[in-house]
Every structure is written in C-alpha cells, then in structure tokens.
Design a protein around this motif. Structure first.
Motif, PDB file in Angstrom:
ATOM      1  N   TYR A 319       0.844  -1.135  -0.028  1.00  0.00           N
ATOM      2  CA  TYR A 319      -0.022  -0.012  -0.038  1.00  0.00           C
ATOM      3  C   TYR A 319       0.702   1.236  -0.019  1.00  0.00           C
ATOM      4  CZ  TYR A 319      -4.207  -2.538   0.943  1.00  0.00           C
ATOM      5  OH  TYR A 319      -5.478  -3.445   0.695  1.00  0.00           O
ATOM      6  N   ALA A 320       2.036   1.250   0.688  1.00  0.00           N
ATOM      7  CA  ALA A 320       2.946   2.422   0.584  1.00  0.00           C
ATOM      8  C   ALA A 320       3.426   2.587  -0.552  1.00  0.00           C
ATOM      9  CB  ALA A 320       3.969   2.145   1.997  1.00  0.00           C
ATOM     10  N   HIS A 321       3.639   1.851  -1.312  1.00  0.00           N
ATOM     11  CA  HIS A 321       4.314   2.154  -2.565  1.00  0.00           C
ATOM     12  C   HIS A 321       3.687   1.926  -3.989  1.00  0.00           C
ATOM     13  CE1 HIS A 321       7.744   0.384   0.049  1.00  0.00           C
ATOM     14  NE2 HIS A 321       8.538   1.129  -0.621  1.00  0.00           N
ATOM     15  N   ALA A 322       2.062   1.740  -3.572  1.00  0.00           N
ATOM     16  CA  ALA A 322       1.421   1.940  -4.774  1.00  0.00           C
ATOM     17  C   ALA A 322       0.946   3.263  -4.949  1.00  0.00           C
ATOM     18  CB  ALA A 322       0.064   1.000  -4.357  1.00  0.00           C
ATOM     19  N   GLN A 323       1.029   3.613  -6.189  1.00  0.00           N
ATOM     20  CA  GLN A 323       0.497   4.925  -6.884  1.00  0.00           C
ATOM     21  C   GLN A 323      -0.913   5.011  -6.943  1.00  0.00           C
ATOM     22  OE1 GLN A 323       2.632   5.576 -10.495  1.00  0.00           O
ATOM     23  NE2 GLN A 323       4.768   5.441  -9.592  1.00  0.00           N
ATOM     24  N   HIS A 324      -1.419   3.989  -6.873  1.00  0.00           N
ATOM     25  CA  HIS A 324      -2.806   3.912  -7.078  1.00  0.00           C
ATOM     26  C   HIS A 324      -3.436   2.892  -6.198  1.00  0.00           C
ATOM     27  CE1 HIS A 324      -2.795   6.538 -10.532  1.00  0.00           C
ATOM     28  NE2 HIS A 324      -1.786   5.659 -11.143  1.00  0.00           N
ATOM     29  N   PHE A 325      -4.673   2.809  -5.765  1.00  0.00           N
ATOM     30  CA  PHE A 325      -5.302   1.621  -5.031  1.00  0.00           C
ATOM     31  C   PHE A 325      -5.039   0.322  -5.570  1.00  0.00           C
ATOM     32  CE2 PHE A 325      -9.199  -0.783  -3.960  1.00  0.00           C
ATOM     33  CZ  PHE A 325      -8.798  -1.215  -2.724  1.00  0.00           C
ATOM     34  N   PRO A 326      -4.517  -0.661  -5.144  1.00  0.00           N
ATOM     35  CA  PRO A 326      -4.393  -1.876  -5.933  1.00  0.00           C
ATOM     36  C   PRO A 326      -5.565  -2.720  -5.823  1.00  0.00           C
ATOM     37  CG  PRO A 326      -3.358  -1.883  -3.406  1.00  0.00           C
ATOM     38  CD  PRO A 326      -3.883  -0.471  -3.835  1.00  0.00           C
TER      39      PRO A 326
END
Length: 552
Positions: A319-326
């Motif tokens: 979640y911390a490295h995701a640019q968008h909601f996975p």
C-alpha cells in the motif's frame, strides 16, 4: 552359550528364560584381580560379593537382564584413601549404571532418530523398554561427532519459532554435513564462531547484511559467495514491489492485439446482496489503503504502521508503494475437461455465440463427455451481457453491470506477482497469454526500460549456474555494464536494487564465477525442520542442536 551371549570381560554361567520378563543371564568377571580406581594398585584380596542387574541388548526379540556377580576388593596401599573398591567393568558398564553401555548407545541412537516419546514407543516394541525422559537423557549423553575443520562453509538461517526467533546453520559444503547450529543470526555470533576456525576460505551465504558483516569480521581472508537463487529471488521481489506501485496505471493500457472486447473477467453476482457485499469489501480495503498512505506521509515507519493497524508487513509495504489503489487481480479460470475444445469455443465466442446450451450440444458432436454446466461456467467468465433467459431479479442494473466489466475499456491485467514471475523467466519458457500480458505492459516506457534490465540480469544469473554451457567469457564485465545502466535508469526501485548489488558486488561476482551456493544449506534446513517437527516444535535449542549434529 559363550558364542551366543558375548559379554565383554565376563564369563556367562547360565541363561534362564522367565517368560514375559525375557531372559536372565548370570555372569561373572573373568579376571582374578582388579585395579584400585584411586591408586591403580592391583589387588586380589576379596572383601565381599554382590550382584548387579543391568539391562542389555535384546536377544531374539526378548529383553535381556544380566545378573552380574561383582566382587569388592581390599586396597592394600596404606596411603590410598580407599579401603575397599568394587571391581570395574569399563567396557560393559558405567559406575552405578542400570543398563550396559551398548544398550545405552542403541537407545540413544533411537532417540536421535525418533525423539523422546516416539523413541520410547519404538523401544518397547524392540525389547529395550525405557521412558521418554530417559531416551532424551541418553541423547544428551552421546558424544558429538568429530569432523575435520571446514574450508568451504555454507551459512543460512532457520526458524526456531517462525516470526519470533531464528538461528544460524553452518554446513560443510565439501563434506555435505552440518558443522554447527548457532542460537541466533547476528553478525557478532557468526564472527565469534569463525574466529576460532581459521581454515575457512569460502563462505556461501544469502544476501543478508548480518551474515556479510559477520563473515568479513570473523574470516576477513575468506571469499564470500552470494547465493544465485537468493539473488534471483531478490530481483523478483523488487520487480513485484515496483509493478504493484504502477499496476493501476498499467491496467489502463490497451492490449497489443487491439482486437479485444471489454468482457467480463468473473461470474455475474447471483444477487444484488452479493454485489453490495463486494462493494462494501472494496470500500473497507480502500479506507485501509488511504489510512496507510496518510500515516506514511506523516513519517511513520512501516513496521510501526503494521503493528498499530494489525496489518501484515507485506500489505503495508504494497500500500505504501502503490501509486493507485491496488485492485484485486482477477485470475483466469482453468479449462480442465474443456482444454481440447478451447480453440473451437474461442472461435464460436468471437462469432458472437453466447448460448451455453447450443455450444454444449456442438461440443457433444465433437466428442465432449462433460455436462452443460461446465460449458456454462466457462462462458459466464466471457459474456458481454447477461444470458437471454436470465431472471430479471438476477440481472444487474446499469451501475452493477459496469462494475462487473474489467476496469476501464480493456481486459483485466494479471497480478504484479504473476507479472514479476513472467519477467524473470526466459521468454521462450512462458506461454502465449503471459507473452501478451508482458507486451501490453511494455507499452509503458518505464516498464519497457525496466523489463530489459530485469531480463538482462536474470539471463546472466541463469547462464552462470552450475552446469551451464552458456557462461559468458567475462561475467564480471557483464555485471559492471548492467550496474552502470541500472544505476542511471531513472526507475527508483531498480536503482535501489542495483545499489544493493553494488554494495555486495564482490560476493555477487564470486557467485557468477564460482560453483558454490547455499543449496546444500537449504537442504539441511529442511532436514532440521523435520527433526524439529518430530518434537512438535517444543525442543529447546540444546537438544535440537545435538540431534541435528548427531544425525549429520
């Protein structure tokens, strides 16, 4: 009788069967004199006699007890502190022992193999009954094997209690045996162990910084070899984290073929209640994602967020490295019995035939032995709209129908983990669907650049494996070229990984040029796990270490 019952330093007098109790063997010591244990002066002056009743190895399936006549002698040495002493039988018995040395050794070896409780159950069937506690006590009494000092050492960690406490296993890669177990996996413990052994010239390890520092401090002259498998695993994990961060952007890329239609990637919900439950689940996950992002922006550490929110560390990291909601990746359903008819079904579906019953009848003419339900399940994953006779209460509304289609105008994309696996594999070893997925995400310039770098390193590691005939002439030069390109590629995840490889460059280059790896250590860890689970994971470190070393 003497040939059948051989008792060291003793003479058999009688053998008597006592039914369920087994055999009783009467014996006495052969020698006419004995040496005093204190002053070593021989004596023939008998003070008295008594019997000892030790258990011995079974005979013909029967338990054996020896009735040993023992004499007590006077010590005639006036300055000896002893006045009398019992004649010793060192090859047969220890002082005050209730079992012979050979029986104790056999019971201890059963304990090494089976453990306490299981060993005690087996020994009862073998005619050597004893308790589980005694079995473990005999295991502790066995001498540890002596082995030559290792020159090529494999180092790996193992879990005494997974997620809580870990130890270190040390393996002689030339002798294929465990040398020692350490109670933790810190650099200081490994350093202390290596300082006492100056014969180590090569250390094969994973890419742990603790083991790297401990090896450098404890054996500064030894060559460190990073394990190739762990290096490839680290590469795949980096790719997975990187793609998880940009997966939302990659899902909006069109297929390379250009002919794909927006089709469903999952079955229609059977009720509006299920659709609402799915939406609620997504909303809860999205709220957690937003909270993690907020905490990261506030400067909290990932481990602190994990403990505070009760989330797995991997979830917090993604979640911390995701640019968008996975979004949850959708997995393609398997074909199973429909596999031989896949091309025919795909062709009929492309013609617009979405009638499951009609398709089933056509397949029956082609020799299909399955039911119409199997065809319907396959078709439900690929419909562009509800079936003609679907009841109205099960037909989705406009908003629900939009949610059942792949996000955006294009088909769903496989998960970051699956994409990472495909990227590190050789192009000729992946199937057509995976090739199309990689071609689709390669339309993104960043992914295209990162894909080439990932495959270059994966190919280099594969070519430098043991037994490979395609090893490059100068692997170190190839790695230098890759590091130069990776450190300036502009992709943060790849640059961070390359910086780590640069920091461990000497060990990585040794991995590409030397045959040693941590493979044997990994195999010994599997054996250690078996021994630990035989004791239900409740053995303390000392007992576990002894059993592993005795079983080596």
């Amino acid at each position: 009788m003497q040939e059948l019952f051989v008792i060291p330093d003793c003479r058999v007098i009688t053998v008597e069967s006592v039914g369920a109790a087994g055999l009783h063997v009467a014996a006495q010591v052969k020698h006419s004199h004995a040496d005093c244990p204190s002053c070593q002066r021989p004596s023939q002056s008998v003070h008295s006699r008594y019997h000892r009743h030790p258990a011995d190895l079974p005979s013909l399936g029967n338990a054996v007890h020896i009735k040993l006549l023992v004499r007590r002698f006077y010590c005639r040495n006036p300055i000896c502190p002893r006045r009398t002493f019992a004649e010793p039988v060192p090859e047969l018995l220890s002082p005050r022992a209730r079992r012979t040395r050979r029986l104790a050794g056999a019971q201890g070896r059963v304990g090494v193999t089976c453990g306490g409780e299981a060993g005690a159950r087996l020994l009862r069937q073998l005619g050597m009954p004893t308790s589980a506690d005694t079995v473990l006590r005999l295991v502790h009494a066995l001498p540890l094997p002596e082995c030559a000092p290792p020159s090529v050492l494999g180092v790996d960690d193992w879990a005494l209690r997974k997620g809580c406490s870990y130890g270190t296993i040390l393996v002689d890669l030339e002798a294929h045996r465990v040398v020692d177990l350490l109670s933790d996996r810190t650099a200081q413990t490994l350093t202390d162990w290596l300082k006492d052994r100056d014969t180590v010239t090569v250390i094969a390890r994973d890419r742990s910084t603790e083991y790297a520092r401990g090896s450098a401090l404890g054996a500064p002259g030894a060559v460190q070899v990073a394990d190739r498998w762990h290096l490839l695993q680290n590469l795949r994990q980096m790719v997975e984290r990187w793609l998880a961060g940009v997966h939302g952007r990659l899902r909006r890329l069109p297929p390379v073929s250009g002919g794909a239609v927006a089709r469903r990637t999952g079955g229609y919900p059977r009720s509006r209640t299920e659709a609402a439950a799915t939406a609620d689940s997504r909303a809860r996950r999205h709220a957690v994602y937003e909270e993690v992002r907020r905490r990261v922006a506030a400067g909290e550490k990932l481990l602190t967020i994990s403990r505070t929110m009760g989330l797995a560390r991997g979830t917090v990291r993604s979640y911390a490295h995701a640019q968008h909601f996975p979004e949850r990746a959708v997995r393609e359903a398997g074909l199973g019995i429909l596999a031989p008819h896949r091309e025919y079904l795909e062709a009929r579906l492309a013609e617009g035939n979405e009638n499951a019953a009609a398709l089933w009848r056509e397949l029956q003419d082609r020799g299909f032995a399955g039911s119409a339900k199997q065809v319907r399940r396959w078709l439900n994953q690929r419909r562009t709209g509800p079936a003609k006779f679907t009841p109205h209460k099960w037909r989705p509304g406009p908003s629900e129908a939009a949610s059942t289609l792949a996000k955006g105008p294009f088909p769903a994309l496989i998960s970051p983990r699956q994409l990472a696996w495909r990227l590190v594999q050789a192009p000729q070893s992946i199937d057509t669907a995976a090739t199309e997925a990689l071609a689709r995400i390669s339309q993104d310039p960043e992914v295209a650049k990162g894909r080439d770098l990932v495959r270059r390193l994966a190919e280099l590691i594969g070519r430098c494996g043991v037994g490979s005939d395609a090893r490059p002439a100068n692997p170190s030069a190839v790695l230098d070229s890759w590091l130069k390109d990776a450190l300036s590629c502009g992709i943060p995840a790849v640059e961070t990984f390359a910086a780590g490889v640069r920091q461990d460059e000497a060990a990585v280059k040794a991995a590409l040029t030397m045959p040693w790896s941590s493979g044997q250590a990994e195999g010994q860890v599997n054996k250690l796990k078996l021994i630990k689970r035989q004791m239900y994971g409740r053995a303390n470190f000392d007992l576990l270490r002894r059993r592993v070393l005795l079983a080596a």
